[in-house]
Design an enzyme around this catalytic site. Sequence first.
Site, PDB file in Angstrom:
ATOM      1  CD  GLU A 204      -8.940  -9.262  -3.732  1.00  0.00           C
ATOM      2  OE1 GLU A 204      -9.782  -8.945  -2.893  1.00  0.00           O
ATOM      3  OE2 GLU A 204      -7.763  -9.553  -3.433  1.00  0.00           O
TER       4      GLU A 204
ATOM      5  NE  ARG B 246      -2.381  -5.875   7.150  1.00  0.00           N
ATOM      6  CZ  ARG B 246      -3.443  -6.555   6.731  1.00  0.00           C
ATOM      7  NH1 ARG B 246      -3.891  -7.601   7.431  1.00  0.00           N
ATOM      8  NH2 ARG B 246      -4.064  -6.202   5.622  1.00  0.00           N
TER       9      ARG B 246
ATOM     10  CG  ASN C 112      -3.681  -2.490   6.744  1.00  0.00           C
ATOM     11  OD1 ASN C 112      -3.558  -2.098   5.584  1.00  0.00           O
ATOM     12  ND2 ASN C 112      -4.635  -3.307   7.133  1.00  0.00           N
TER      13      ASN C 112
ATOM     14  CG  HIS D 205      -5.621  -6.251  -0.140  1.00  0.00           C
ATOM     15  ND1 HIS D 205      -6.800  -6.301   0.554  1.00  0.00           N
ATOM     16  CD2 HIS D 205      -5.778  -7.085  -1.203  1.00  0.00           C
ATOM     17  CE1 HIS D 205      -7.641  -7.120  -0.080  1.00  0.00           C
ATOM     18  NE2 HIS D 205      -7.043  -7.596  -1.150  1.00  0.00           N
TER      19      HIS D 205
ATOM     20  CE  LYS E  20      -3.950  -2.268   2.200  1.00  0.00           C
ATOM     21  NZ  LYS E  20      -5.003  -2.160   3.247  1.00  0.00           N
TER      22      LYS E  20
ATOM     23  NE  ARG F 248      -6.943 -13.731   5.412  1.00  0.00           N
ATOM     24  CZ  ARG F 248      -7.430 -12.500   5.268  1.00  0.00           C
ATOM     25  NH1 ARG F 248      -7.212 -11.821   4.149  1.00  0.00           N
ATOM     26  NH2 ARG F 248      -8.120 -11.940   6.230  1.00  0.00           N
TER      27      ARG F 248
ATOM     28  CB  THR G 147      -7.157  -5.926   9.727  1.00  0.00           C
ATOM     29  OG1 THR G 147      -7.586  -7.034   8.937  1.00  0.00           O
ATOM     30  CG2 THR G 147      -7.483  -4.624   9.015  1.00  0.00           C
TER      31      THR G 147
ATOM     32  CG  PHE H 130     -13.316   1.398   6.991  1.00  0.00           C
ATOM     33  CD1 PHE H 130     -12.864   0.832   5.807  1.00  0.00           C
ATOM     34  CD2 PHE H 130     -13.940   0.576   7.918  1.00  0.00           C
ATOM     35  CE1 PHE H 130     -13.036  -0.517   5.537  1.00  0.00           C
ATOM     36  CE2 PHE H 130     -14.105  -0.788   7.650  1.00  0.00           C
ATOM     37  CZ  PHE H 130     -13.654  -1.334   6.454  1.00  0.00           C
TER      38      PHE H 130
ATOM     39  CE1 TYR I 112      -9.420  -2.925   0.103  1.00  0.00           C
ATOM     40  CE2 TYR I 112      -8.529  -0.995  -0.999  1.00  0.00           C
ATOM     41  CZ  TYR I 112      -8.350  -2.127  -0.217  1.00  0.00           C
ATOM     42  OH  TYR I 112      -7.094  -2.454   0.241  1.00  0.00           O
TER      43      TYR I 112
END
Length: 139
Positions: free
Chosen positions: A127, A103, A113, A116, A10, A86, A92, A58, A50
């Site tokens: 995706e 993270r 964070n 993704h 990100k 993950r 998260t 948010f 998203y």
Amino acid sequence: TLQRTLSILKPDATRRNLTGKINALIEGTGLKIVGQKRIQLSKQQAEAFYSVHKERPFFNDLVEFMISGPVVVQVLEGENAVQKNRDIMGATDPKKAQAHTIRAQFAESIEANSVHGSDSAENAAIEIRFFFSDIEICV
Ligand code: CMP
């Protein structure tokens, strides 16, 4: 089972020049980066990506954050790639993430964070198709 998953580094990660450190953690799991590109998302792309979150409080902040700088989109491949990614990403909320995770080490907040990752094989396929054509993925 051999899987693929979509990963995004990100804007908080690209801004702090952390893409190499994060890729080292990803590759340390044994996952292979079989597609990768650095791109600036448009607002329309971020909203579409998203869209499952569009009713969440948010959502607008998330879209603004995701277009605040470049991202690195990646296709990761390997055994149980969705869960493996993950696991190395961590929770998260970085305050809840285990110490060895991306993270915990790098995220600034629950929003910024750093990474993704797709949450299922089904969503991974959707995706990956959102960002990559077949000729951009090389095993
Ligand atoms: P990501 O895995 O990309 O999916 C949705 C994103 O929304 C999440 O990571 C966070 O960056 C962001 N987000 C911001 N606030 C929240 C929140 N309160 N709960 C969950 N996700 C949030």
